[in-house]
Motif scaffolding. Structure first.
Motif, PDB file in Angstrom:
ATOM      1  N   LEU A 185      25.866  48.044 -14.887  1.00 32.72           N
ATOM      2  CA  LEU A 185      26.154  49.363 -14.312  1.00 32.72           C
ATOM      3  C   LEU A 185      25.885  50.481 -15.319  1.00 32.72           C
ATOM      4  CD1 LEU A 185      29.407  49.344 -12.118  1.00 32.72           C
ATOM      5  CD2 LEU A 185      27.030  49.624 -11.411  1.00 32.72           C
ATOM      6  N   ALA A 186      26.248  50.252 -16.585  1.00 32.48           N
ATOM      7  CA  ALA A 186      26.021  51.262 -17.624  1.00 32.48           C
ATOM      8  C   ALA A 186      24.528  51.518 -17.811  1.00 32.48           C
ATOM      9  CB  ALA A 186      26.653  50.816 -18.944  1.00 32.48           C
ATOM     10  N   ILE A 187      23.730  50.450 -17.816  1.00 34.62           N
ATOM     11  CA  ILE A 187      22.275  50.600 -17.955  1.00 34.62           C
ATOM     12  C   ILE A 187      21.696  51.360 -16.764  1.00 34.62           C
ATOM     13  CG2 ILE A 187      20.077  49.338 -17.977  1.00 34.62           C
ATOM     14  CD1 ILE A 187      21.544  47.144 -19.590  1.00 34.62           C
ATOM     15  N   PHE A 188      22.121  51.005 -15.564  1.00 32.54           N
ATOM     16  CA  PHE A 188      21.629  51.685 -14.369  1.00 32.54           C
ATOM     17  C   PHE A 188      22.022  53.160 -14.393  1.00 32.54           C
ATOM     18  CE2 PHE A 188      21.668  47.542 -11.660  1.00 32.54           C
ATOM     19  CZ  PHE A 188      20.495  47.140 -12.292  1.00 32.54           C
ATOM     20  N   TYR A 189      23.263  53.432 -14.786  1.00 31.97           N
ATOM     21  CA  TYR A 189      23.709  54.820 -14.857  1.00 31.97           C
ATOM     22  C   TYR A 189      22.858  55.600 -15.864  1.00 31.97           C
ATOM     23  CZ  TYR A 189      26.703  58.913 -15.190  1.00 31.97           C
ATOM     24  OH  TYR A 189      27.169  60.207 -15.163  1.00 31.97           O
ATOM     25  N   PHE A 190      22.641  55.008 -17.025  1.00 34.68           N
ATOM     26  CA  PHE A 190      21.850  55.670 -18.066  1.00 34.68           C
ATOM     27  C   PHE A 190      20.423  55.947 -17.587  1.00 34.68           C
ATOM     28  CE2 PHE A 190      19.008  55.478 -21.790  1.00 34.68           C
ATOM     29  CZ  PHE A 190      19.505  56.558 -22.498  1.00 34.68           C
TER      30      PHE A 190
END
Length: 215
Positions: A39-44
């Motif tokens: 999720l953090a990678i997608f958000y970034f």
């Protein structure tokens, strides 16, 4: 998030949930930390061209959620890992509350249901919580209440508001199930209910904030 990202996260979440049913501990240990990292990678990927303070705090919330997930996987071996997990999620909850407050306007009446719920939950659990855990659990309960309140007071589009609020409520439910199952009553299929509410909660929060950011 786009369709491919949503499908990827859903597959990862389903894999993690079914690893519990199949008794595949190694698969649980592999997929559970990956949920929030993904999720953090997608958000970034969505915000990298114009990263701001809210974006950084959102990523911090997801990183500490990942740490919380990781610590809680080992709580059966050492009770201190439960406190480490609680501390990690405390940072995550306060980070979300900061983000929500940045987008919010105070409407005090919306606080009442969250306060009633958390006070009722603590009253129900208090006698069953070991002395060493009482203070951390109370602090954390205040944090999830604050997170829920700030989610309910955000000023945003209807779709963004609804997704973040649903996510916040599901997060509170997931944490409540953890506490009830650990300290009071053994909940049938507790792992399933805890993870399904948590996985959906985090998705709705992240997607809701991204919707608001685009608008």
């Amino acid at each position: 998030m786009n369709r491919n990202q949503t499908i990827t996260y859903a597959i990862l979440g389903i894999t993690n949930i079914f690893s519990g049913f199949l008794g595949l501990e190694w698969l649980n240990f592999l997929t559970k930390p990956l949920l929030m990292i993904t999720l953090a990678i997608f958000y970034f990927q969505h915000v990298k061209t114009s990263l701001n303070t809210v974006d950084r705090i959102m990523i911090i919330a997801l990183v500490f959620s990942c740490l919380g997930d990781t610590f809680l996987m080992f709580q059966g071996k050492n009770p201190q890992f439960f406190l480490l997990g609680l501390g990690s999620f405390l940072v995550s909850q306060l980070s979300y509350a900061f983000v929500f407050r940045k987008q919010g306007k105070t409407q005090h009446i919306r606080r009442i249901p969250f306060l009633i719920y958390v006070i009722s939950l603590l009253t129900f659990l208090f006698g069953s919580i070991p002395a060493a855990f009482k203070a951390p659990v109370i602090v954390y309960a205040c944090a999830i209440s604050l997170m829920g309140i700030t989610a309910s007071e955000r000023t945003s589009s209807t779709n963004s508001f609804q997704q973040v609020l649903i996510g916040a409520i599901l997060f509170i439910i997931s944490d409540s199930l953890i506490a009830i199952n650990k300290f009071a009553i053994a909940i049938p299929l507790s792992g399933f209910w805890i993870m399904i509410t948590y996985i959906v909660a985090q998705y709705f929060i992240v997607n809701g904030i991204l919707l608001n950011r685009k608008q």
